[in-house]
Structure formats: C-alpha cells, structure tokens
Design a protein around this motif. Structure first.
Motif, PDB file in Angstrom:
ATOM      1  N   UNK A  50       0.843  -1.204   0.000  1.00  0.00           N
ATOM      2  CA  UNK A  50       0.000   0.000   0.000  1.00  0.00           C
ATOM      3  C   UNK A  50       0.871   1.245   0.000  1.00  0.00           C
ATOM      4  N   UNK A  51       1.903   1.243   0.840  1.00  0.00           N
ATOM      5  CA  UNK A  51       2.800   2.390   0.920  1.00  0.00           C
ATOM      6  C   UNK A  51       3.520   2.622  -0.398  1.00  0.00           C
ATOM      7  N   UNK A  52       3.973   1.560  -1.042  1.00  0.00           N
ATOM      8  CA  UNK A  52       4.692   1.690  -2.313  1.00  0.00           C
ATOM      9  C   UNK A  52       3.773   2.262  -3.391  1.00  0.00           C
ATOM     10  N   UNK A  53       2.517   1.837  -3.416  1.00  0.00           N
ATOM     11  CA  UNK A  53       1.577   2.361  -4.409  1.00  0.00           C
ATOM     12  C   UNK A  53       1.278   3.828  -4.168  1.00  0.00           C
ATOM     13  N   UNK A  57       5.763   3.889  -6.479  1.00  0.00           N
ATOM     14  CA  UNK A  57       6.767   2.906  -6.876  1.00  0.00           C
ATOM     15  C   UNK A  57       6.118   1.781  -7.669  1.00  0.00           C
ATOM     16  N   UNK A  58       6.899   1.120  -8.499  1.00  0.00           N
ATOM     17  CA  UNK A  58       6.367   0.014  -9.301  1.00  0.00           C
ATOM     18  C   UNK A  58       6.315  -1.283  -8.510  1.00  0.00           C
ATOM     19  N   UNK A  59       7.171  -1.411  -7.529  1.00  0.00           N
ATOM     20  CA  UNK A  59       7.223  -2.615  -6.704  1.00  0.00           C
ATOM     21  C   UNK A  59       7.553  -2.246  -5.273  1.00  0.00           C
ATOM     22  N   UNK A  60       7.633  -3.250  -4.443  1.00  0.00           N
ATOM     23  CA  UNK A  60       7.959  -3.016  -3.039  1.00  0.00           C
ATOM     24  C   UNK A  60       9.468  -2.861  -2.901  1.00  0.00           C
ATOM     25  N   UNK A  61       9.879  -1.835  -2.197  1.00  0.00           N
ATOM     26  CA  UNK A  61      11.303  -1.618  -1.958  1.00  0.00           C
ATOM     27  C   UNK A  61      11.588  -1.722  -0.465  1.00  0.00           C
ATOM     28  N   UNK A  62      12.831  -1.772  -0.136  1.00  0.00           N
ATOM     29  CA  UNK A  62      13.229  -1.807   1.267  1.00  0.00           C
ATOM     30  C   UNK A  62      12.763  -0.571   2.011  1.00  0.00           C
ATOM     31  N   UNK A  63      12.734   0.538   1.307  1.00  0.00           N
ATOM     32  CA  UNK A  63      12.275   1.793   1.905  1.00  0.00           C
ATOM     33  C   UNK A  63      10.807   1.695   2.308  1.00  0.00           C
ATOM     34  N   UNK A  64       9.994   1.062   1.485  1.00  0.00           N
ATOM     35  CA  UNK A  64       8.574   0.892   1.796  1.00  0.00           C
ATOM     36  C   UNK A  64       8.388   0.004   3.021  1.00  0.00           C
ATOM     37  N   UNK A  65       9.189  -1.039   3.103  1.00  0.00           N
ATOM     38  CA  UNK A  65       9.087  -1.961   4.235  1.00  0.00           C
ATOM     39  C   UNK A  65       9.514  -1.265   5.523  1.00  0.00           C
ATOM     40  N   UNK A  66      10.596  -0.499   5.461  1.00  0.00           N
ATOM     41  CA  UNK A  66      11.079   0.205   6.652  1.00  0.00           C
ATOM     42  C   UNK A  66      10.060   1.205   7.174  1.00  0.00           C
TER      43      UNK A  66
END
Length: 78
Positions: A50-53, A57-66
C-alpha cells in the motif's frame, strides 16, 4: 523445506520462550509463535505494498518496508 535443513527442536523453542516470559507455556506454543510470525509478515507486506503504491513505486522496496515496520510491530505487540 529444502534438503538438508532441520526443523528447530520444539522443546528448545518452548524452553527459550519459557525462560524469557518466566511463565508456563502451552504444549503447542511453537506452532502459535510460527502462525503469529506468518501473520505479521503478511501484514507487513500488505502495508508495504500500500505504501509503495501511494508513493508511486512500481514494486515493493526496502524503503517501503522500513516505513511500515514500526506500525506493523505495534499491531502485534502483546
């Protein structure tokens, strides 16, 4: 499970949990811990998606997970 990998001994998991919590633990506490862990990972990935969208962003990144880790951990705090 990959060949050559061993399961973590159930008795060891129970001893570790009992030592940290200083309480008696149920017979299937290791299964409950695994299920809670799997549910946490599922929630973490859903929130990261959800945060990546939202960020574009096109996909999930480490930044989104953090960014969503603290919020997800707070949901599972006992």
């Amino acid at each position: 499970m990959a060949a050559g990998q061993k399961l973590y001994p159930r008795a060891t998991v129970k001893k570790i949990v009992k030592a940290h919590s200083k309480r008696n633990v149920s017979k299937n506490v290791d299964v409950l811990i695994f299920l809670d862990y799997a549910l946490f990972l599922q929630t973490l990935m859903k929130e990261a998606t959800i945060n990546a969208k939202q960020v574009g962003e096109r996909g999930i990144s480490g930044k989104s997970v953090k960014k969503v880790t603290e919020m997800s951990l707070a949901k599972f705090k006992g």
